[in-house]
Each structure stands twice: as C-alpha cells, then as structure tokens.
Scaffold this motif. Structure first.
Motif, PDB file in Angstrom:
ATOM      1  N   MET A   1      -1.770  57.152 -58.180  1.00 47.31           N
ATOM      2  CA  MET A   1      -1.704  57.291 -56.726  1.00 47.31           C
ATOM      3  C   MET A   1      -1.473  55.919 -56.090  1.00 47.31           C
ATOM      4  SD  MET A   1      -4.505  59.062 -54.145  1.00 47.31           S
ATOM      5  CE  MET A   1      -5.725  57.743 -54.111  1.00 47.31           C
ATOM      6  N   GLN A   2      -0.579  55.882 -55.104  1.00 47.70           N
ATOM      7  CA  GLN A   2      -0.359  54.685 -54.296  1.00 47.70           C
ATOM      8  C   GLN A   2      -0.939  54.936 -52.911  1.00 47.70           C
ATOM      9  OE1 GLN A   2       4.006  54.973 -55.443  1.00 47.70           O
ATOM     10  NE2 GLN A   2       3.781  52.777 -55.097  1.00 47.70           N
ATOM     11  N   LEU A   3      -1.500  53.899 -52.297  1.00 48.05           N
ATOM     12  CA  LEU A   3      -2.292  54.120 -51.094  1.00 48.05           C
ATOM     13  C   LEU A   3      -2.172  52.945 -50.133  1.00 48.05           C
ATOM     14  CD1 LEU A   3      -4.531  55.761 -49.604  1.00 48.05           C
ATOM     15  CD2 LEU A   3      -6.196  54.546 -51.027  1.00 48.05           C
ATOM     16  N   LYS A   4      -1.962  53.259 -48.846  1.00 51.88           N
ATOM     17  CA  LYS A   4      -1.971  52.247 -47.795  1.00 51.88           C
ATOM     18  C   LYS A   4      -2.650  52.844 -46.557  1.00 51.88           C
ATOM     19  CE  LYS A   4       0.453  48.659 -49.408  1.00 51.88           C
ATOM     20  NZ  LYS A   4       1.856  48.468 -49.026  1.00 51.88           N
ATOM     21  N   THR A   5      -3.304  51.990 -45.783  1.00 51.99           N
ATOM     22  CA  THR A   5      -3.875  52.428 -44.508  1.00 51.99           C
ATOM     23  C   THR A   5      -3.329  51.551 -43.383  1.00 51.99           C
ATOM     24  OG1 THR A   5      -5.836  51.007 -44.724  1.00 51.99           O
ATOM     25  CG2 THR A   5      -5.992  53.264 -45.600  1.00 51.99           C
ATOM     26  N   TYR A   6      -3.232  52.156 -42.199  1.00 46.90           N
ATOM     27  CA  TYR A   6      -2.693  51.477 -41.025  1.00 46.90           C
ATOM     28  C   TYR A   6      -3.521  51.869 -39.805  1.00 46.90           C
ATOM     29  CZ  TYR A   6       1.401  51.448 -44.139  1.00 46.90           C
ATOM     30  OH  TYR A   6       2.255  51.306 -45.211  1.00 46.90           O
ATOM     31  N   HIS A   7      -3.510  51.010 -38.787  1.00 43.52           N
ATOM     32  CA  HIS A   7      -4.071  51.410 -37.508  1.00 43.52           C
ATOM     33  C   HIS A   7      -3.184  50.876 -36.376  1.00 43.52           C
ATOM     34  CE1 HIS A   7      -6.166  47.506 -38.236  1.00 43.52           C
ATOM     35  NE2 HIS A   7      -5.977  47.338 -36.939  1.00 43.52           N
ATOM     36  N   TYR A   8      -3.289  51.580 -35.243  1.00 46.98           N
ATOM     37  CA  TYR A   8      -2.378  51.333 -34.121  1.00 46.98           C
ATOM     38  C   TYR A   8      -3.138  51.455 -32.814  1.00 46.98           C
ATOM     39  CZ  TYR A   8       1.226  52.681 -30.655  1.00 46.98           C
ATOM     40  OH  TYR A   8       2.024  52.782 -29.544  1.00 46.98           O
ATOM     41  N   ASN A   9      -2.829  50.589 -31.855  1.00 40.95           N
ATOM     42  CA  ASN A   9      -3.232  50.839 -30.471  1.00 40.95           C
ATOM     43  C   ASN A   9      -2.097  50.415 -29.553  1.00 40.95           C
ATOM     44  OD1 ASN A   9      -3.568  48.036 -29.604  1.00 40.95           O
ATOM     45  ND2 ASN A   9      -5.427  48.027 -30.852  1.00 40.95           N
ATOM     46  N   ALA A  10      -2.137  50.962 -28.333  1.00 42.11           N
ATOM     47  CA  ALA A  10      -0.998  50.810 -27.430  1.00 42.11           C
ATOM     48  C   ALA A  10      -0.727  49.358 -27.068  1.00 42.11           C
ATOM     49  CB  ALA A  10      -1.224  51.642 -26.163  1.00 42.11           C
ATOM     50  N   GLY A  11      -1.761  48.526 -27.047  1.00 48.73           N
ATOM     51  CA  GLY A  11      -1.578  47.152 -26.638  1.00 48.73           C
ATOM     52  C   GLY A  11      -1.043  46.237 -27.722  1.00 48.73           C
ATOM     53  N   GLN A  12      -1.398  46.521 -28.981  1.00 46.86           N
ATOM     54  CA  GLN A  12      -1.062  45.607 -30.065  1.00 46.86           C
ATOM     55  C   GLN A  12      -0.089  46.179 -31.079  1.00 46.86           C
ATOM     56  OE1 GLN A  12      -4.853  44.518 -31.746  1.00 46.86           O
ATOM     57  NE2 GLN A  12      -5.545  43.452 -29.908  1.00 46.86           N
ATOM     58  N   GLY A  13       0.203  47.463 -31.026  1.00 50.38           N
ATOM     59  CA  GLY A  13       1.105  48.064 -31.996  1.00 50.38           C
ATOM     60  C   GLY A  13       0.421  48.311 -33.334  1.00 50.38           C
ATOM     61  N   TRP A  14       1.209  48.309 -34.403  1.00 50.11           N
ATOM     62  CA  TRP A  14       0.706  48.638 -35.736  1.00 50.11           C
ATOM     63  C   TRP A  14       0.110  47.415 -36.441  1.00 50.11           C
ATOM     64  CZ3 TRP A  14      -0.106  53.407 -37.331  1.00 50.11           C
ATOM     65  CH2 TRP A  14       0.597  54.451 -36.680  1.00 50.11           C
ATOM     66  N   SER A  15      -0.879  47.652 -37.267  1.00 51.21           N
ATOM     67  CA  SER A  15      -1.569  46.575 -37.967  1.00 51.21           C
ATOM     68  C   SER A  15      -0.689  45.876 -38.991  1.00 51.21           C
ATOM     69  CB  SER A  15      -2.823  47.115 -38.666  1.00 51.21           C
ATOM     70  OG  SER A  15      -2.483  48.188 -39.551  1.00 51.21           O
ATOM     71  N   GLN A  16       0.308  46.583 -39.541  1.00 47.88           N
ATOM     72  CA  GLN A  16       1.225  45.998 -40.512  1.00 47.88           C
ATOM     73  C   GLN A  16       2.458  46.894 -40.614  1.00 47.88           C
ATOM     74  OE1 GLN A  16      -0.025  46.275 -44.702  1.00 47.88           O
ATOM     75  NE2 GLN A  16      -1.721  47.594 -44.058  1.00 47.88           N
ATOM     76  N   PRO A  17       3.554  46.379 -41.134  1.00 52.99           N
ATOM     77  CA  PRO A  17       4.764  47.204 -41.295  1.00 52.99           C
ATOM     78  C   PRO A  17       4.511  48.353 -42.278  1.00 52.99           C
ATOM     79  CG  PRO A  17       5.275  44.867 -41.473  1.00 52.99           C
ATOM     80  CD  PRO A  17       3.784  44.973 -41.507  1.00 52.99           C
ATOM     81  N   PHE A  18       5.192  49.472 -42.061  1.00 54.95           N
ATOM     82  CA  PHE A  18       5.055  50.622 -42.945  1.00 54.95           C
ATOM     83  C   PHE A  18       5.732  50.366 -44.286  1.00 54.95           C
ATOM     84  CE2 PHE A  18       5.139  53.175 -38.830  1.00 54.95           C
ATOM     85  CZ  PHE A  18       3.752  53.278 -38.782  1.00 54.95           C
ATOM     86  N   ASP A  19       5.140  50.909 -45.338  1.00 53.87           N
ATOM     87  CA  ASP A  19       5.782  50.955 -46.652  1.00 53.87           C
ATOM     88  C   ASP A  19       6.392  52.345 -46.798  1.00 53.87           C
ATOM     89  OD1 ASP A  19       6.583  50.989 -49.252  1.00 53.87           O
ATOM     90  OD2 ASP A  19       4.634  50.446 -50.116  1.00 53.87           O
ATOM     91  N   SER A  20       7.647  52.492 -46.387  1.00 59.27           N
ATOM     92  CA  SER A  20       8.284  53.811 -46.370  1.00 59.27           C
ATOM     93  C   SER A  20       8.601  54.325 -47.772  1.00 59.27           C
ATOM     94  CB  SER A  20       9.558  53.777 -45.531  1.00 59.27           C
ATOM     95  OG  SER A  20      10.458  52.795 -46.014  1.00 59.27           O
ATOM     96  N   THR A  21       8.445  53.479 -48.803  1.00 58.06           N
ATOM     97  CA  THR A  21       8.641  53.968 -50.171  1.00 58.06           C
ATOM     98  C   THR A  21       7.531  54.943 -50.571  1.00 58.06           C
ATOM     99  OG1 THR A  21       7.404  52.154 -51.219  1.00 58.06           O
ATOM    100  CG2 THR A  21       9.757  51.797 -50.810  1.00 58.06           C
ATOM    101  N   LEU A  22       6.452  54.985 -49.786  1.00 51.26           N
ATOM    102  CA  LEU A  22       5.371  55.935 -50.076  1.00 51.26           C
ATOM    103  C   LEU A  22       5.714  57.354 -49.615  1.00 51.26           C
ATOM    104  CD1 LEU A  22       2.197  53.865 -49.058  1.00 51.26           C
ATOM    105  CD2 LEU A  22       3.207  54.164 -51.328  1.00 51.26           C
ATOM    106  N   ASP A  23       6.773  57.512 -48.833  1.00 53.08           N
ATOM    107  CA  ASP A  23       7.135  58.836 -48.332  1.00 53.08           C
ATOM    108  C   ASP A  23       7.677  59.707 -49.456  1.00 53.08           C
ATOM    109  OD1 ASP A  23       7.603  60.796 -46.294  1.00 53.08           O
ATOM    110  OD2 ASP A  23       9.747  60.313 -46.436  1.00 53.08           O
ATOM    111  N   SER A  24       7.151  60.913 -49.579  1.00 54.01           N
ATOM    112  CA  SER A  24       7.614  61.863 -50.595  1.00 54.01           C
ATOM    113  C   SER A  24       6.973  63.219 -50.334  1.00 54.01           C
ATOM    114  CB  SER A  24       7.241  61.390 -52.008  1.00 54.01           C
ATOM    115  OG  SER A  24       5.860  61.617 -52.248  1.00 54.01           O
ATOM    116  N   GLN A  25       7.376  64.224 -51.074  1.00 52.57           N
ATOM    117  CA  GLN A  25       6.764  65.540 -50.988  1.00 52.57           C
ATOM    118  C   GLN A  25       5.390  65.570 -51.646  1.00 52.57           C
ATOM    119  OE1 GLN A  25       9.626  68.332 -52.572  1.00 52.57           O
ATOM    120  NE2 GLN A  25      10.869  68.284 -50.709  1.00 52.57           N
ATOM    121  N   HIS A  26       5.030  64.498 -52.337  1.00 57.42           N
ATOM    122  CA  HIS A  26       3.703  64.389 -52.964  1.00 57.42           C
ATOM    123  C   HIS A  26       2.796  63.447 -52.172  1.00 57.42           C
ATOM    124  CE1 HIS A  26       5.078  66.557 -56.522  1.00 57.42           C
ATOM    125  NE2 HIS A  26       6.182  65.840 -56.444  1.00 57.42           N
ATOM    126  N   THR A  27       3.181  63.161 -50.938  1.00 58.07           N
ATOM    127  CA  THR A  27       2.423  62.225 -50.108  1.00 58.07           C
ATOM    128  C   THR A  27       1.611  62.970 -49.053  1.00 58.07           C
ATOM    129  OG1 THR A  27       4.085  60.490 -50.398  1.00 58.07           O
ATOM    130  CG2 THR A  27       2.607  60.279 -48.507  1.00 58.07           C
TER     131      THR A  27
END
Length: 379
Positions: free
Chosen positions: A1-27
């Motif tokens: 299993m590969q795993l990443k966490t992110y958080h977002y708020n309207a003032g600061q945006g995302w905590s880090q860039p997305f790792d889109s390689t994690l996208d799949s039908q098993h995600t």
C-alpha cells in the motif's frame, strides 16, 4: 500500500503538491471537512483533477484530525493506494431514521462476497438510527467481517450533515466501502473514559432510538434536572451527560448513547442509536484525565502483530461530546493516540455524531462519546 495525507484551507491552499501517481481503481480517497460550501468546492475541484479514478468516501465533521493536530475549517484527505486489495462502493439515500435497517440491509447485500474483509461506513449524522443501520448491514455479512466507521458531524449545530457521493457532498446519504483480499489487515480499538453518575435506572418507555421515560419519569424532564442552567443549551449541552446502557454481555461493559435532538411537546429525547425499553441505564459525566487516557487505551488495543513497518493508515473517529468537554485540551487525546501508533504511520480522522466499531464480544454496534480507531495495512 502507498499512502499520502494532505490538508487544505481557503487561506493557505494545500499542504503539499498531490502525488497523482496514487490515483487508481485500487485507491481509497478519504475526504473529511468542516468547510463551508464555497471553500469546500474549491478544494474538491483540485482533488477531482488529481484523483478521478479513486474510490471516494468522506463526510462533514465537527473538526478534523490530521497527525497530532485538531483542525477546523479545513479539508483533510488521506489517499491510500492498495496493491493487493479490491474496493467496492455501495451507497443509498435515507430520508428518515425509520429507514435505517432497510438501508443497512441494502448495503450489506451489495457488498457481500466470500473475500470481503472489512467495511468502512459513513452516514448522514442526523436522519439515521445508527444501531438499526448496523444491524441491517451486519445481518447480511459474515460475522468475521470487520465493520467500522462513523456518523457525519456539523459542529455543535446539529443542522445539516453530508456524505461524499459521486465526488460531491450530499445530505441524506450513507456510503460504505468494502475492502476485499487476503493480504489486507484491519485492526480496531474503541474506548471511552466517562464516569458513571447516579443510580441505575430503567427505561420504561421508548420507540427505537426515541427515549420517552426513565423510571416512569419523562426523559427530557429528567435530563433537564441534571443539566440545571445548561438545559437552555439543549440538545448540545446534553452531550455533557451521555447515557450508558448496561450490556447483557458483561465483557462488553456499557454502550454509550448521545443525544441528537429533543422534543419539548413529547418530553422525549432522540439518540443516535437504539435505547431499548427495559434496559438498565445510568447517566455519565466527564473526567478529563480518563477521557484522554481512554484515547490512548484505544490506540494501545490495536493489534499489529504482523505489521512490518510498511504503510499504515489509522482513521480516528471521536465524538463531538468529547470535544465539547475537553475544550482546549482536545488535542491531548489526539496526541495520546498518535504517540501510541507506530512511527511513520499516518493518522487522520474527525469529530462525529457517532462511532461504529465492534464490541468486546465481536458484535458491531454504534458507540457514542468514544475514541474509535481503525488501522489498515497490507502484508
């Protein structure tokens, strides 16, 4: 299993860039938020672009957990790409709590399969009878399937909650994701920490999750007696005095019920789960240290016998009542959990209107006022 966490708020945006390689039908993409509609939609647009193929689950909250921090007005996301685990999503609409068992039956039938290992369920937090929902679900599943999850929150407002459906927030929805495969491992823990208050009493009148009378006295009148001046803040202030149902199985201890709404005309109280007539009950009150220690005990009870240091996701679901009581000390219970988990693992979660987890006997039920944890990993 590969795993990443992110958080977002309207003032600061995302905590880090997305790792889109994690996208799949098993995600599995877990989305938890207390943001307003406009701010939430801005964050969801980014997620839809990065993870269009993932299985989305999520709900509104009474506060988000990310690592050892408590967050408000944020969007917390966990992205777990499984290598050996199959996912299946089932969802249904619920108009009122009387439909709960029927909806649970539908979800169970949709998810049942020989290799089903676990079900993670999120429900609208206001129009549901959690214990009836779970009964309908589990009656259709093998007893070895682990069922956990929670009821969506809305701060201390009790007005509107939502669940993710088709990558968008929708009210009056219940969503369950089935996880299938022999290499998936799931462990769980749930503890409270409240003190029992006053004498044992008997429920003398109830309808499903609606409490009418205790020891022949109108239920709402009895609660107001204990609340005193706090009765003006009902239903939120009733969270300070949850109801403990003494279980027939001694090793299960008590099942705690928390208030969703009150009916002044009927002098009744509606709880998040069943309050069976004839049950023996006691009121409960807060003990700060016991609540915090209970969270740590929940984490310590998670069995990680064959965990070997690979990716591990723990979802923590605690009750809004605990947050109201702990106040500025709320992060202490989150820290207790985080310190008890393996270094390098990820913890996300939310404050809820109810928690779903098995009891000591193995029977799954709705809990209130607990810290409930579910850990996922693969061997």
């Amino acid at each position: 299993m590969q795993l990443k966490t992110y958080h977002y708020n309207a003032g600061q945006g995302w905590s880090q860039p997305f790792d889109s390689t994690l996208d799949s039908q098993h995600t599995m993409l877990l989305v938890l938020s207390s943001l307003g509609q406009a701010e939430l939609e801005s964050g969801l647009k980014d997620l839809r672009r990065a993870f269009p193929n993932a299985t989305w689950v999520g709900c509104s909250t009474a506060g988000e957990i990310c690592g050892d921090a408590l967050m408000d007005q944020s969007l917390v996301v966990a992205v777990a790409r499984f290598e050996h685990t199959r996912l299946r999503l089932a969802s249904a609409t619920i108009a009122e709590s009387s439909e709960s068992q029927m909806v649970g039956t539908q979800l169970g039938a949709a998810l049942d399969a020989p290799d089903l290992k676990a079900v993670f369920l999120l429900s609208d937090g206001l129009c549901v009878n959690g214990s009836s929902l779970i009964k309908g679900l589990t009656d259709n599943l093998d007893g070895q399937v682990i069922v956990t999850g929670g009821l969506a929150g809305d701060g201390d407002r009790f007005e509107t909650t939502w669940v993710m459906q088709d990558q968008a927030p929708q009210s009056h929805r219940i969503t369950a994701v089935g996880l299938y495969g022999e290499r998936l491992r799931v462990s769980h823990g749930s503890k409270g920490g409240w003190d029992l208050l006053g004498p044992e009493r008997r429920i003398t009148g109830s309808r499903s999750n609606v409490l009418l009378s205790i020891d022949g006295q109108p239920a709402l009148a009895l609660y107001k007696k204990y609340l005193g001046e706090r009765a003006n803040g009902l239903p939120a202030t009733a969270l300070l005095f949850p109801l403990a149902i003494l279980n027939t199985h001694a090793k299960d201890g008590v099942t705690v019920r928390t208030v969703l709404s009150v009916n002044e005309e009927e002098n009744s109280i509606t709880f998040a789960g069943d309050v069976p007539e004839g049950s023996t009950v006691r009121l409960m009150s807060a003990n700060f240290e016991r609540l915090i220690n209970g969270a740590g005990e929940a984490a310590a009870s998670i069995m990680l016998d064959d965990y070997r240091g690979n990716a591990l996701l723990t979802i923590g679901i605690s009750c809004i009542g605990r947050r109201l009581v702990l106040g500025q000390r709320t992060e202490e219970e989150i820290e207790e959990v985080r310190h008890a988990l393996p270094a390098g693992s990820e913890l996300v979660g939310f404050y809820s209107y109810g928690e779903i987890s098995p009891l000591a006997s193995g029977r799954c039920d709705l809990h209130n006022q607990t810290m409930t944890l579910t850990s996922f990993w693969e061997t």
